[in-house]
Write a protein that holds these residues in place. Sequence first.
Motif, PDB file in Angstrom:
ATOM      1  N   PRO A   1      -5.160  -6.346  10.636  1.00 56.29           N
ATOM      2  CA  PRO A   1      -4.002  -5.554  10.220  1.00 56.29           C
ATOM      3  C   PRO A   1      -4.294  -4.758   8.946  1.00 56.29           C
ATOM      4  O   PRO A   1      -4.867  -5.288   7.993  1.00 56.29           O
ATOM      5  CB  PRO A   1      -2.911  -6.599   9.990  1.00 56.29           C
ATOM      6  CG  PRO A   1      -3.647  -7.879   9.735  1.00 56.29           C
ATOM      7  CD  PRO A   1      -4.899  -7.795  10.547  1.00 56.29           C
ATOM      8  N   ASN A   2      -3.892  -3.497   8.955  1.00 53.27           N
ATOM      9  CA  ASN A   2      -4.037  -2.641   7.781  1.00 53.27           C
ATOM     10  C   ASN A   2      -2.747  -2.735   6.964  1.00 53.27           C
ATOM     11  O   ASN A   2      -1.737  -2.105   7.289  1.00 53.27           O
ATOM     12  CB  ASN A   2      -4.305  -1.195   8.206  1.00 53.27           C
ATOM     13  CG  ASN A   2      -4.529  -0.278   7.014  1.00 53.27           C
ATOM     14  OD1 ASN A   2      -4.346  -0.679   5.862  1.00 53.27           O
ATOM     15  ND2 ASN A   2      -4.919   0.948   7.276  1.00 53.27           N
ATOM     16  N   VAL A   3      -2.771  -3.529   5.907  1.00 56.59           N
ATOM     17  CA  VAL A   3      -1.583  -3.752   5.088  1.00 56.59           C
ATOM     18  C   VAL A   3      -1.781  -3.243   3.664  1.00 56.59           C
ATOM     19  O   VAL A   3      -1.081  -3.674   2.738  1.00 56.59           O
ATOM     20  CB  VAL A   3      -1.205  -5.251   5.068  1.00 56.59           C
ATOM     21  CG1 VAL A   3      -0.770  -5.727   6.454  1.00 56.59           C
ATOM     22  CG2 VAL A   3      -2.379  -6.095   4.578  1.00 56.59           C
ATOM     23  N   ASP A   4      -2.727  -2.322   3.480  1.00 54.08           N
ATOM     24  CA  ASP A   4      -3.016  -1.824   2.132  1.00 54.08           C
ATOM     25  C   ASP A   4      -1.784  -1.220   1.470  1.00 54.08           C
ATOM     26  O   ASP A   4      -1.605  -1.327   0.250  1.00 54.08           O
ATOM     27  CB  ASP A   4      -4.131  -0.771   2.187  1.00 54.08           C
ATOM     28  CG  ASP A   4      -5.483  -1.383   2.541  1.00 54.08           C
ATOM     29  OD1 ASP A   4      -5.599  -2.628   2.477  1.00 54.08           O
ATOM     30  OD2 ASP A   4      -6.404  -0.626   2.891  1.00 54.08           O
ATOM     31  N   LEU A   5      -0.911  -0.574   2.256  1.00 55.57           N
ATOM     32  CA  LEU A   5       0.272   0.085   1.706  1.00 55.57           C
ATOM     33  C   LEU A   5       1.198  -0.899   0.992  1.00 55.57           C
ATOM     34  O   LEU A   5       1.837  -0.548  -0.003  1.00 55.57           O
ATOM     35  CB  LEU A   5       1.036   0.803   2.822  1.00 55.57           C
ATOM     36  CG  LEU A   5       2.319   1.538   2.413  1.00 55.57           C
ATOM     37  CD1 LEU A   5       1.985   2.722   1.513  1.00 55.57           C
ATOM     38  CD2 LEU A   5       3.082   2.011   3.660  1.00 55.57           C
ATOM     39  N   VAL A   6       1.253  -2.150   1.486  1.00 55.52           N
ATOM     40  CA  VAL A   6       2.236  -3.109   0.953  1.00 55.52           C
ATOM     41  C   VAL A   6       1.575  -4.341   0.345  1.00 55.52           C
ATOM     42  O   VAL A   6       2.277  -5.278  -0.044  1.00 55.52           O
ATOM     43  CB  VAL A   6       3.211  -3.544   2.063  1.00 55.52           C
ATOM     44  CG1 VAL A   6       4.010  -2.349   2.570  1.00 55.52           C
ATOM     45  CG2 VAL A   6       2.469  -4.220   3.214  1.00 55.52           C
ATOM     46  N   ARG A   7       0.257  -4.340   0.245  1.00 54.72           N
ATOM     47  CA  ARG A   7      -0.417  -5.514  -0.311  1.00 54.72           C
ATOM     48  C   ARG A   7       0.057  -5.764  -1.740  1.00 54.72           C
ATOM     49  O   ARG A   7       0.098  -4.870  -2.573  1.00 54.72           O
ATOM     50  CB  ARG A   7      -1.925  -5.317  -0.285  1.00 54.72           C
ATOM     51  CG  ARG A   7      -2.706  -6.611  -0.560  1.00 54.72           C
ATOM     52  CD  ARG A   7      -4.210  -6.361  -0.547  1.00 54.72           C
ATOM     53  NE  ARG A   7      -4.672  -5.768   0.693  1.00 54.72           N
ATOM     54  CZ  ARG A   7      -4.935  -6.457   1.789  1.00 54.72           C
ATOM     55  NH1 ARG A   7      -4.781  -7.773   1.792  1.00 54.72           N
ATOM     56  NH2 ARG A   7      -5.366  -5.835   2.881  1.00 54.72           N
TER      57      ARG A   7
END
Length: 279
Positions: A80-86
Motif C-alpha cells: 500500500p502507498n500511504v506516503d500521503l498520510v503516513r
Amino acid sequence: MAEQLRNMGKAVHLVHRGPYLMSRDLDEELGSVLTEMARKAGVDLRLGVTVAEVSGGRVMLSDGSELRSDLVVAAVGVEPNVDLVRGQLRLGPHGAVAVDDRLQATYDYVFAAGDAMEHKNMVTGQPDWRPLAPIANKSGLVAGVNAAGGDKRFPGVLGDIVTRFEGVAFGRVGLNEAEARRANVRYVTSIVTTRSRARYYPGGGDVTVKLLAEESSGVIIGGQVAGPEEVIGRLGVIAAAIMKRMTAEELFFVEIGYHPSSGRAWDPIVLAARQLMRV
C-alpha cells in the motif's frame, strides 16, 4: 505473462518461491493442477527458490543456479502507498490505512477508501488487506455516503481472487487451509471433480470445487474452484454462503441454476457441500 510469452514463441523460465504456483491462494490440490498445466505448456518452472541477483542478462537464483534471459519480469507483489498520510492516520498490521466499518480513518472527519485500506476479514474478524477492484469500488460508495452525512456500513472482505491459464480459470474465496491454521480455526474439507456440463451435452471440461467448513458448526469458511467455465459464478455462490454464515447443509439446499449447456443437476458445489453434511 508466462502464457502470453509462450504464445509468442519465447522460452520462459518462471521462478516461484512456493512449492507450487499460486501457493499463497490455492491449496495444493488445485495449485498442483495449475503447476502441471504450466509445465505441459513448456514453461520452465523453478520452484522453491528466489531470485538472488539480476545482472545484465544473468539471473542468479538462491540455490546457486543461473539463468540467461533477454527480459526479466518482476512480479513480486504490491504494497500500500500511504506516503500521503503516513504519520497522520493510523496504519494497520498490513501497513495500510486502518478504517472502521463506516470507512472512518482515525478522525471523525476523515473517510478513506480504495486499495490502500485495511478491512475486517469476515471469517476471522481480524484486519485484512485485499487490494482488489470490487472491494475498492464498494468501499468508495460507503465512504462517500458517510462523508456526505449518511450511515452505511462496510461488512468486510473475503478475498475473492480469480485468474486464468490456457482457458482454465482458478479462483478462491474465504480462507484456504494455511490461513485457517494461522487463524487457529479447526476445519474440515471436501473436494469434488466432475464435468462442468451435463454428461450428454458436448463441450465443457472438468471442474473442481473444494470447500472448507468449521469442524464444530459446519459453517462454510472458504472455497476454491477450477474449471473451464462458470468458475466466477460458483465462487459468488460460495462467497454469499460464507458471508451469511451458511452451514454445509444450508448450502446443499441452495437452488443453483441448472441448464445442461452450462451446468449439472447436481452442481459440484452441492456435491461438495453434501460431503460435509452430518447425517
